[in-house]
Design a protein around this motif. Structure first.
Motif, PDB file in Angstrom:
ATOM      1  N   PHE A  80       0.821  -1.406  -0.260  1.00 26.78           N
ATOM      2  CA  PHE A  80       0.072  -0.012  -0.482  1.00 26.78           C
ATOM      3  C   PHE A  80       0.883   0.898  -0.068  1.00 26.78           C
ATOM      4  CE2 PHE A  80      -4.074  -2.227   1.179  1.00 26.78           C
ATOM      5  CZ  PHE A  80      -4.631  -1.983   0.379  1.00 26.78           C
ATOM      6  N   ASN A 292     -12.618 -13.589   4.992  1.00 26.99           N
ATOM      7  CA  ASN A 292     -13.196 -13.009   6.020  1.00 26.99           C
ATOM      8  C   ASN A 292     -13.652 -14.241   6.622  1.00 26.99           C
ATOM      9  OD1 ASN A 292     -12.172  -9.982   5.980  1.00 26.99           O
ATOM     10  ND2 ASN A 292     -12.344 -10.861   4.088  1.00 26.99           N
ATOM     11  N   ASN A 303     -16.987  -3.611   3.374  1.00 26.98           N
ATOM     12  CA  ASN A 303     -16.587  -4.399   2.844  1.00 26.98           C
ATOM     13  C   ASN A 303     -17.341  -5.382   2.263  1.00 26.98           C
ATOM     14  OD1 ASN A 303     -13.970  -3.540   3.390  1.00 26.98           O
ATOM     15  ND2 ASN A 303     -13.034  -5.179   4.880  1.00 26.98           N
ATOM     16  N   TYR A 306     -18.243  -3.295  -0.486  1.00 31.75           N
ATOM     17  CA  TYR A 306     -17.370  -3.998  -2.276  1.00 31.75           C
ATOM     18  C   TYR A 306     -17.465  -4.846  -2.973  1.00 31.75           C
ATOM     19  CZ  TYR A 306     -14.122  -0.970  -0.423  1.00 31.75           C
ATOM     20  OH  TYR A 306     -13.486   0.650   0.570  1.00 31.75           O
ATOM     21  N   TRP A 307     -17.870  -6.584  -2.239  1.00 31.76           N
ATOM     22  CA  TRP A 307     -18.219  -7.299  -3.115  1.00 31.76           C
ATOM     23  C   TRP A 307     -19.695  -7.282  -3.059  1.00 31.76           C
ATOM     24  CZ3 TRP A 307     -15.940  -8.631   2.195  1.00 31.76           C
ATOM     25  CH2 TRP A 307     -14.406  -8.691   2.821  1.00 31.76           C
ATOM     26  N   TYR A 312     -18.790   3.722  -4.185  1.00 31.85           N
ATOM     27  CA  TYR A 312     -18.119   3.259  -2.795  1.00 31.85           C
ATOM     28  C   TYR A 312     -16.999   5.045  -3.325  1.00 31.85           C
ATOM     29  CZ  TYR A 312     -15.014   0.674  -4.977  1.00 31.85           C
ATOM     30  OH  TYR A 312     -14.019   0.051  -6.366  1.00 31.85           O
ATOM     31  N   ALA A 320      -9.509   5.076  -4.084  1.00 33.17           N
ATOM     32  CA  ALA A 320     -10.327   4.522  -5.779  1.00 33.17           C
ATOM     33  C   ALA A 320     -12.125   4.804  -4.769  1.00 33.17           C
ATOM     34  CB  ALA A 320     -10.341   3.317  -5.692  1.00 33.17           C
ATOM     35  N   ARG A 384     -14.058   4.184 -12.732  1.00 32.14           N
ATOM     36  CA  ARG A 384     -13.263   4.318 -12.191  1.00 32.14           C
ATOM     37  C   ARG A 384     -12.559   5.246 -11.603  1.00 32.14           C
ATOM     38  NH1 ARG A 384     -12.940  -0.504 -11.566  1.00 32.14           N
ATOM     39  NH2 ARG A 384     -14.147  -1.195 -10.413  1.00 32.14           N
ATOM     40  N   GLN A 409     -11.049   5.144 -14.645  1.00 32.62           N
ATOM     41  CA  GLN A 409     -10.805   4.133 -15.796  1.00 32.62           C
ATOM     42  C   GLN A 409     -12.483   3.779 -16.256  1.00 32.62           C
ATOM     43  OE1 GLN A 409      -8.408   1.887 -15.929  1.00 32.62           O
ATOM     44  NE2 GLN A 409      -9.673   0.742 -17.474  1.00 32.62           N
ATOM     45  N   ASP A 415     -17.887  -4.400 -18.127  1.00 40.25           N
ATOM     46  CA  ASP A 415     -17.375  -4.979 -17.532  1.00 40.25           C
ATOM     47  C   ASP A 415     -17.990  -4.615 -16.016  1.00 40.25           C
ATOM     48  OD1 ASP A 415     -15.140  -4.128 -19.550  1.00 40.25           O
ATOM     49  OD2 ASP A 415     -15.020  -2.091 -18.756  1.00 40.25           O
ATOM     50  N   CYS A 418     -18.868  -8.259 -15.549  1.00 39.63           N
ATOM     51  CA  CYS A 418     -18.178  -8.692 -15.141  1.00 39.63           C
ATOM     52  C   CYS A 418     -17.482  -8.726 -13.844  1.00 39.63           C
ATOM     53  CB  CYS A 418     -17.236  -8.587 -15.854  1.00 39.63           C
ATOM     54  SG  CYS A 418     -17.386  -9.569 -17.415  1.00 39.63           S
ATOM     55  N   GLU A 419     -17.133  -7.564 -13.355  1.00 40.24           N
ATOM     56  CA  GLU A 419     -17.370  -7.493 -12.396  1.00 40.24           C
ATOM     57  C   GLU A 419     -17.835  -7.903 -11.088  1.00 40.24           C
ATOM     58  OE1 GLU A 419     -15.719  -2.940 -11.863  1.00 40.24           O
ATOM     59  OE2 GLU A 419     -14.391  -2.873 -13.507  1.00 40.24           O
ATOM     60  N   VAL A 422     -17.631 -11.067 -10.553  1.00 40.98           N
ATOM     61  CA  VAL A 422     -16.194 -12.130  -9.908  1.00 40.98           C
ATOM     62  C   VAL A 422     -16.111 -11.466  -8.234  1.00 40.98           C
ATOM     63  CG1 VAL A 422     -13.571 -10.698  -9.827  1.00 40.98           C
ATOM     64  CG2 VAL A 422     -14.752 -11.460 -12.092  1.00 40.98           C
ATOM     65  N   LEU A 423     -16.580 -10.236  -8.008  1.00 40.19           N
ATOM     66  CA  LEU A 423     -16.600  -9.440  -6.691  1.00 40.19           C
ATOM     67  C   LEU A 423     -17.795 -10.715  -5.907  1.00 40.19           C
ATOM     68  CD1 LEU A 423     -16.381  -5.923  -7.831  1.00 40.19           C
ATOM     69  CD2 LEU A 423     -14.706  -7.639  -6.269  1.00 40.19           C
ATOM     70  N   ARG A 426     -16.786 -13.428  -4.602  1.00 39.91           N
ATOM     71  CA  ARG A 426     -15.521 -14.298  -3.800  1.00 39.91           C
ATOM     72  C   ARG A 426     -16.961 -14.054  -2.582  1.00 39.91           C
ATOM     73  NH1 ARG A 426     -10.243 -12.737  -4.185  1.00 39.91           N
ATOM     74  NH2 ARG A 426     -10.105 -12.206  -1.618  1.00 39.91           N
TER      75      ARG A 426
END
Lengths: 489, 598
Positions: A80, A292, A303, A306-307, A312, A320, A384, A409, A415, A418-419, A422-423, A426
């Motif tokens: 980081f 987690n 969090n 995010y997933w 955010y 970001a 983003r 971005q 996108d 897909c994002e 994928v998120l 998880r």
């Protein structure tokens, strides 16, 4: 209002708090207005009560992340962006964070998270003051987390944070082995973890998390079991267990290249991970994401946002901000597109802004450029945005009311699909089909029919009536599966 | 033009010995082109040829040359230099009375020098020995002259010593062409017969036939007949290459030029066929030459199945100008729809491959090249197969015959051991050893083509530090103790990976193959067994371990962009693979089949 030393945070250092840098009242240009009818006055279900703890909630709303880019010293594994705090005029940076936050004054955030770096590297008064300001921007009952370095907490700080509204602490424990802590370059001892967790309890926190790292060079399964047992002894509500990754630019990465240390064998990494899931599960810490684990109801909502690919906003150098979910076919959260989080007065990213596009230019033509990123209108498209990590240029930009240097971005509809997939995958809960459809306007089962079928046949994905999720055997090798969701076929 | 003043000749040489440079100098000296218009090596017209320094297609050019006050017509028919294009050398020479055999003064005789000399002798051409590059510091013209005398029987004092680059001795050589090479036989009064020694396709004019007239005369508007095909056409244009195409009214006996006669398809013209007068046909065709035989086959599949029509169109275009290339639709269980392509040899295959990529920009998956086999079936009939997957059931096969070649290798004496060892390991039988000089030796082997088709030449080059040269010529099919090896990936036989090998090294080859596969197939989410089977019996196994750990530990808001990129790349990697069952097999894996190195 919490009491704090007003010399640390002076209200008059924020002359533009009520009238942001551009000097403009919240407004959107006529074009943007047509595209996004509510862009100026967004409703994000902010009034929905969040206090009640559901099991694996689908968070709704916008998360707020504040990045404190300072550390007492740099840990050897950490990729980081952070700089040593010594000699820094931290107050100036904190001022800037607050000024950047002011740019988003149309939004009530549903979670707050102050991370870093080490937020606790800041003088206590500054961190408390920052927390106070953040807390004011959160909906009532919102989860509000501050990351703490176990070596850097004392009663006054934790008490002040609690009074400011912080209701969750996350401790960067990493290990309970002195030798491992030494190797990692952490500035704390195992004993510090125990005492700071005890202290947090005494101060009144009832939602505590610990971060741990496994697969450390030279470590054995027994070493890892020792740290996990020690963490469980503390009775925390949440544990994040991360497999060590060698991030570019870190001391660890350099040492690995030079052969000074090497990654553990894949099989050992796997054994540690498998054991962790089993052991934490037995202890009542349910795995809810790849890395987690939490008691039911104590999952980190921030969090989870995010997933869930919820919007955010990230404040601070290197932070970001997301476009969040863009309605692909008119469904989804209205106007939860990027423009939601678009800071007024800072709308033009550095890459497209010339010197005239600061405060003055906007004041002159009265047009907020909030819907034009990199010269591209953002309706139907998202983006983003990542602030450049470099502190100096961040501070100078904010103090001068200039656009913050940042990378944009673009995130298009594909996108986003897909994002989100994928998120979502998880999470142990996987993709909630109804939520996915609401967010994206698409049926996940149809959109990803190919990989779902393929991995279902291999027993790596399961489809339940309402969801698609990875099976237990898929978790340790999730990337080899998720890559097939990373682009449409 | 008086027939006595016509000379038809070719220049033959090992690759890079200066054939094209010599041709250029002759064109200049005869005033056919001026030095100013001379771009280097004007006869090589295709880009690939120029880049690779080789000539693929024979072409002919007519020059005029003054000798002792007489004007001679010199027709130079250029030839390809590479082993794969032997048959083109042979057909060019069939159209000539003489050949200039060019040898590099510092490198001496090489494998293709020999091969070309044989072809010239077989074609009955008068050979003049030419030692080129005598101006180079490393030149040893006397030594080379000795080699030429020893190996080819051309007297050392009769060899011409020239430098094609500087022009030294080229005029003397042109004089010698006039003085020493024989003129064409005078058959003016016989019925017209012209040999088609090459052809090419022009988008605007159709097929252009390159011909050598052996008897009679061809005239514009004459009705002609192709004797082999039996088809008749009207001549619309006759001409000569000077070196650009110049129309003429007629082509007489002994002359070389082109014929355009409204022929639409290259396939309608067979190289080696004879053109005769439709009204007054010749009784017999000219002795043509054996049609080229395709010896190497490989499957091409589009990387993306939707590109199949584009691939077909591309092959059709390539075949237009290359009658020795063929392609037939193929459907593989593993690889989908594609084409089985036939080539003269490996270089030919590489050239087609390169043109496919360069001119068409199509991603292809190509299987390892295999040779053609002749199968004697139980019912006594013989059948040619171009792929191991076509091999009939064992019970129907009496005998498998494989192609054999006469293989010649020239190398230095200090690398004899390595070369012989390699040849022996590839089932090559030594026929003859000949010391060309105290330091250079010529081996002649009888070799199975399958053993040398893939990497043999590279290995020979490696062993000899780049010095050795080799050439081969197909001699016939011979029976052998051959078996088919099947490869099973995750318990599924993969046709494209089968191969036919000699029983003596079947197991070793199979093992090597699956070890290579183990290295080239990436790990999957499950364990993948790789097995070798002969006749249904598993003889070897390797295992590709499953992924044990492959997961990003942290993925939060700030990580999304970077992580999605990484995952997309991971997925991109899979795209270039073919899935068989649930296993993704990369393209290299299919090429590893014939790679016999360790």
């Amino acid at each position: 209002m919490v009491e704090y030393d007003s010399s640390l945070i002076e209200a008059d250092r924020f002359p533009n708090r009520d009238a942001p840098l551009s000097g403009l009242a919240p407004q959107v240009g006529p074009d943007a207005d047509r595209r996004m009818p509510d862009a100026g006055t967004v409703r994000l279900d902010a009034t929905r009560p969040h206090a009640s703890r559901r099991s694996d909630p689908e968070p709704d709303g916008t998360g707020l992340y504040v990045h404190v880019p300072f550390c007492r010293s740099k840990c050897r594994y950490c990729g980081f962006y952070s700089v040593p705090v010594a000699g820094r005029h931290t107050g100036r940076l904190v001022d800037c964070l607050l000024r950047e936050l002011d740019q988003y004054d149309g939004i009530e955030f549903t979670t707050g998270y102050i991370g870093g770096g080490s937020p606790t590297a800041l003088p206590a008064g500054q961190l408390i003051g920052l927390a106070c300001q953040v807390a004011q921007r959160l909906v009532s009952g919102a989860e509000f987390t501050v990351e703490c370095n176990p070596g850097q907490v004392e009663p006054g700080l934790l008490e002040g944070l609690r009074q400011a509204g912080v209701n969750r602490l996350s401790f960067g424990a990493q290990s309970f082995h002195p030798a491992e802590l030494e190797l990692l370059g952490r500035g704390h001892r195992a004993e510090d973890i125990r005492s700071s967790v005890d202290l947090a309890r005494r101060v009144g926190y009832d939602n505590l998390g610990l971060d741990l790292i496994f697969a450390l060079p030279g470590s054995s399964l027994t070493d890892w079991q020792y740290s996990v047992a020690a963490a469980l002894d503390l009775g925390v509500q949440h544990i994040s267990a991360y497999s060590l990754s060698f991030e570019p630019g870190t001391v660890f990465d350099a040492w690995r290249r030079s052969g000074r240390l090497s990654a553990v064998e894949e099989d050992l990494d796997r054994a540690m991970y498998d054991w962790t899931i089993e052991r934490l599960g037995q202890a009542g810490l349910r795995q809810y994401e790849i890395s987690n684990f939490a008691r039911v109801g104590c999952e980190c909502r921030h969090n989870l946002g995010y997933w869930a690919n919820q919007p955010y906003v990230g404040i601070g150098p290197g932070a970001a901000s997301s476009a969040g979910i863009l309605p692909v076919s008119g469904l989804g959260v209205p106007n939860a597109g990027f423009c939601v989080g678009e800071p007024r007065g800072m709308g033009v990213p550095a890459m497209t802004a010339d010197t005239d596009h600061g405060q003055g230019a906007q004041g002159r033509d009265g047009r907020a450029p909030s819907c034009s990123w990199a010269g591209r209108p953002c309706h139907g498209q998202g983006a983003r945005v990542t602030n450049n990590p470099e502190i100096e240029s961040y501070v100078i930009a904010v103090e001068n009311g200039a656009p913050i240097p940042r990378e944009v971005q673009p995130v298009n509809a594909a996108d986003t699909l897909c994002e989100t997939a994928v998120l979502n995958l998880r999470r142990r809960a996987g993709i909630d089909l109804a939520t996915f459809a609401r967010q994206t306007g698409h049926d996940a089962l149809r959109t990803f029919a190919g990989p779902i079928q393929r991995y279902r046949d291999l027993g790596l994905i399961e489809v339940t009536p309402g969801a698609v999720r990875l099976t237990a055997p898929a978790l340790p090798i999730a990337d080899s599966i998720l890559c097939d969701f990373a682009a449409l076929e | 033009m008086d027939i006595q003043h016509i000379r038809n000749f070719s220049i033959v040489a090992h690759i890079d010995h200066g054939k094209s440079t010599l041709a250029d100098r002759m064109l200049e000296l005869t005033g056919t082109i001026t030095a100013r218009e001379a771009k280097d090596q004007i006869l090589d017209s295709m880009d690939i040829e120029r880049e690779r320094g080789i000539t693929i297609k024979a072409s002919g050019v007519t020059m005029e040359y003054e000798r002792d006050g007489e004007t001679y017509m010199l027709n130079l028919i250029d030839t390809p230099g590479h082993v794969d294009f032997h048959y083109e050398v042979s057909r060019a020479l069939t159209a000539c009375e003489g050949a200039l055999l060019v040898v590099d003064a510092s490198q001496g005789i090489q494998a293709q020098t020999l091969a070309n000399a044989y072809v010239a002798t077989e074609a009955g051409a008068e050979i003049l020995g030419v030692i080129n590059k005598v101006d180079l510091p490393a030149a040893q013209p006397e030594l080379v002259a000795e080699e030429i005398e020893h190996v080819l029987g051309i007297r050392r004092n009769e060899c011409f010593r020239i430098s094609a680059k500087t022009g030294l001795g080229v005029k003397d050589l042109l004089d010698a062409v006039c003085d020493l090479l024989p003129p064409p036989a005078d058959r003016r009064h016989e019925p017209a017969r012209a040999l088609i020694y090459d052809s090419h396709y022009d988008d605007y004019r159709g097929v252009i036939c390159y011909v050598r007239v052996f008897s009679g005369t061809l005239k514009v508007r004459q009705k002609i007949r192709l004797m082999g095909e039996g088809s008749a056409y009207q001549v619309t244009e006759l001409g000569k290459f000077r070196p650009d195409m110049r129309p003429v009214d007629e082509l007489g006996t002994g002359e070389v030029g082109y014929v355009i006669a409204n022929i639409r398809n290259l396939g309608d013209v067979h190289i080696g066929d004879t053109i005769t007068d439709d009204a007054r046909p010749a009784p017999d065709a000219l002795r043509g030459y054996k049609p080229p035989m395709q010896m190497v086959f490989s499957d091409f599949y589009p990387g993306n199945n939707t590109e199949y029509p584009r691939l077909r169109a591309a092959f059709e275009r390539l075949a237009l100008n290359d009658a020795s290339f063929s392609f037939i639709p193929q459907n593989s269980q593993a690889l989908g729809f594609g084409f089985r392509c036939g080539f003269l040899g490996l270089l030919h295959m590489e050239i087609i491959q390169e043109r496919l990529e360069r001119e068409n920009d199509i991603d292809v998956v190509q299987t390892a090249p295999t040779v053609s086999y002749e199968i004697l079936l139980s019912d006594g009939t013989a059948k040619r197969i171009d792929s191991p997957s076509e091999l009939p059931d064992r019970t129907q096969v009496q005998e498998i015959r494989e192609p054999f070649v006469r293989l010649e290798i020239i190398t230095t004496t200090d690398t004899i051991g390595g070369v012989m060892k390699l040849a022996e390991s590839r089932r090559c039988k030594l026929v003859k050893t000949d010391y060309l000089s105290p330091t250079r030796v010529l081996f002649e082997y009888r070799a199975p083509l399958s053993e040398i088709v893939y990497d043999f030449y590279d290995q020979i080059k490696g062993i000899s530090h780049g010095y050795a040269t080799m050439d081969y010529e197909f001699t016939g099919f011979e029976a052998g103790d051959l078996v088919k090896i099947d490869i099973l990936v995750n318990h599924t036989p993969v046709e494209a990976l089968s191969l036919i090998v000699h029983r003596s090294n079947a197991e070793a080859r199979g093992r090597k193959l699956i070890i290579k596969l183990r290295r080239s197939i990436p790990r999957h989410q499950f364990e993948i067994p790789l097995q070798v089977a002969i006749g249904g019996k598993i003889i070897a196994r390797e295992t590709i371990k499953a992924y044990r750990k492959d997961v990003t530990a942290k993925l939060y808001g700030g990580d999304v962009t970077r992580k999605m990129k990484v995952l997309k790349r991971q997925k991109e990697g899979k795209k270039r693979m073919k899935s068989i069952g649930s296993v993704e097999i990369p393209q290299e894996a299919f090429m590893s089949v014939l790679d016999t190195s360790d």
